[in-house]
Design a protein around this motif. Structure first.
Motif, PDB file in Angstrom:
ATOM      1  N   LYS A 135       0.836  -1.206   0.000  1.00 62.10           N
ATOM      2  CA  LYS A 135       0.000   0.000   0.000  1.00 62.10           C
ATOM      3  C   LYS A 135       0.872   1.258   0.000  1.00 62.10           C
ATOM      4  O   LYS A 135       0.578   2.237  -0.694  1.00 62.10           O
ATOM      5  CB  LYS A 135      -0.901  -0.021   1.236  1.00 62.10           C
ATOM      6  CG  LYS A 135      -1.789   1.210   1.392  1.00 62.10           C
ATOM      7  CD  LYS A 135      -2.879   1.247   0.337  1.00 62.10           C
ATOM      8  CE  LYS A 135      -3.765   2.471   0.487  1.00 62.10           C
ATOM      9  NZ  LYS A 135      -4.410   2.553   1.819  1.00 62.10           N
ATOM     10  N   GLU A 139       0.636   3.789  -3.145  1.00 66.12           N
ATOM     11  CA  GLU A 139       0.167   5.150  -2.884  1.00 66.12           C
ATOM     12  C   GLU A 139       1.194   6.182  -3.334  1.00 66.12           C
ATOM     13  O   GLU A 139       0.832   7.241  -3.860  1.00 66.12           O
ATOM     14  CB  GLU A 139      -0.125   5.316  -1.393  1.00 66.12           C
ATOM     15  CG  GLU A 139      -1.466   4.768  -0.952  1.00 66.12           C
ATOM     16  CD  GLU A 139      -2.626   5.571  -1.498  1.00 66.12           C
ATOM     17  OE1 GLU A 139      -2.460   6.790  -1.720  1.00 66.12           O
ATOM     18  OE2 GLU A 139      -3.700   4.989  -1.715  1.00 66.12           O
ATOM     19  N   HIS A 168      -8.197  -2.220  -0.943  1.00 64.07           N
ATOM     20  CA  HIS A 168      -7.769  -0.853  -0.629  1.00 64.07           C
ATOM     21  C   HIS A 168      -8.469   0.214  -1.466  1.00 64.07           C
ATOM     22  O   HIS A 168      -8.556   1.372  -1.028  1.00 64.07           O
ATOM     23  CB  HIS A 168      -6.254  -0.728  -0.823  1.00 64.07           C
ATOM     24  CG  HIS A 168      -5.454  -1.590   0.105  1.00 64.07           C
ATOM     25  ND1 HIS A 168      -5.332  -1.341   1.461  1.00 64.07           N
ATOM     26  CD2 HIS A 168      -4.732  -2.721  -0.136  1.00 64.07           C
ATOM     27  CE1 HIS A 168      -4.564  -2.262   2.025  1.00 64.07           C
ATOM     28  NE2 HIS A 168      -4.186  -3.111   1.081  1.00 64.07           N
TER      29      HIS A 168
END
Length: 319
Positions: A135, A139, A168
């Motif tokens: 993640k 990101e 997510h």
């Protein structure tokens, strides 16, 4: 992933480093020998982690390596852990992106020529999975490229990656495509920012005005629907087949493509209204017997003891 011959921290100063075709970290200012040495070390790192990614995805050969990146315009994001390996640092994962010119179908069945930002390779080391590293890396890429995940195309994503995107980012509804790329619902939104590059200088979504009738009735579904549609699509083997001249001769002018229900029973049983054949069964002691032979075969004379089965003079339709 650690390397015994050199320290990872001596190459990368940040947790996430951008590497391009120069095989140098972004902002690298070294020259001469330092530049060549750094490039060689990054090439070794990309070869090792590329093989690890291919093994995790059960691929025959890696899709990421130092030599391949050097010959492309792709952008690579490397995630490292500076505190591991006794302060020498380790490489945790990679994320490779690049633009591809693709032909994509929307949900209505229209084909678009686009050049979106594509995810070409994404891998996190097994020891660091489910710890937030994926993640963090993903990101960073989204913010650096100023793009939304639904506006990107993914090259053959694994089941883990699809689960990652659903967990997510809520990406669930896949738009079926005829190629190996996967896009999600919302890919064709016009407010895509920098995600979709302008094609041919006029529009980011250029419609070629060709409708696929089979795609028009398809709703958002799973990734296997694209391959199901490809198997049902008419191909070059469905073209019109010309009539066979020899077949017409053997079947007395009856087209092989004519449905059986449209052919008269007499023609199927081996007889015709224009045929008048008389069979006379004779004995061996009979000195003379006359028979009228079929004009279709132009026989000079008839043969004794001819079978009453008229199919003996005709080819079977199954022959």
């Amino acid at each position: 992933m650690e390397f015994n011959y050199f320290s990872v921290n001596s190459i990368f100063n940040n947790d996430i480093t951008i590497v391009t075709k120069e095989l140098l970290p972004e902002g690298f200012s070294g020259k001469g020998t330092a530049r060549v040495d750094c490039s060689n070390k990054i090439s070794i790192i990309l070869d090792e982690i590329g093989w690890a990614s291919a093994k995790a995805q059960q691929l025959i050969k890696p899709i990421t390596s130092g030599s391949k990146l050097k010959l492309s315009d792709h952008i690579l994001y490397l995630l490292t852990d500076p505190e591991s390996s006794n302060g020498r640092g380790t490489v945790v994962g990679l994320l490779k992106i690049g633009r591809k010119k693709l032909f994509m179908f929307d949900l209505a069945g229209y084909q678009h020529e686009v050049e979106p930002l594509c995810i070409l390779d994404f891998y996190i080391h097994e020891s660091k999975q489910r710890t937030g590293c994926g993640k963090k890396l993903f990101e960073y890429m989204l913010q650096h490229q100023n793009v939304r995940p639904q506006h990107m195309a993914i090259d053959r994503p694994s089941e883990k990656f699809l689960s990652f995107l659903y967990k997510h980012y809520g990406l669930e509804h896949i738009l079926p495509q005829m190629n190996n790329f996967v896009v999600f619902k919302g890919f064709f939104d016009h407010d895509s920012g920098e995600g979709q590059k302008i094609c041919n200088g006029t529009s980011s979504l250029q419609v070629t005005r060709r409708v696929n009738n089979q795609m028009s009735s398809v709703k958002s579904t799973n990734r296997n629907s694209a391959y199901d549609l490809a198997s049902r699509s008419p191909g070059r083997f469905s073209a019109h087949k010309p009539e066979s001249t020899m077949g017409m001769i053997l079947h007395d002018g009856i087209s092989q493509s004519t449905p059986r229900s449209e052919v008269q029973d007499d023609a199927l049983n081996g007889s015709s209204q224009n045929e008048h054949t008389t069979f006379i069964a004779g004995d061996a002691s009979t000195s003379s017997q006359e028979a009228t032979c079929s004009s279709a075969f132009h026989q000079p004379k008839c043969v004794d003891k001819i079978s009453e089965d008229k199919s003996a003079y005709r080819h079977s339709r199954l022959w």
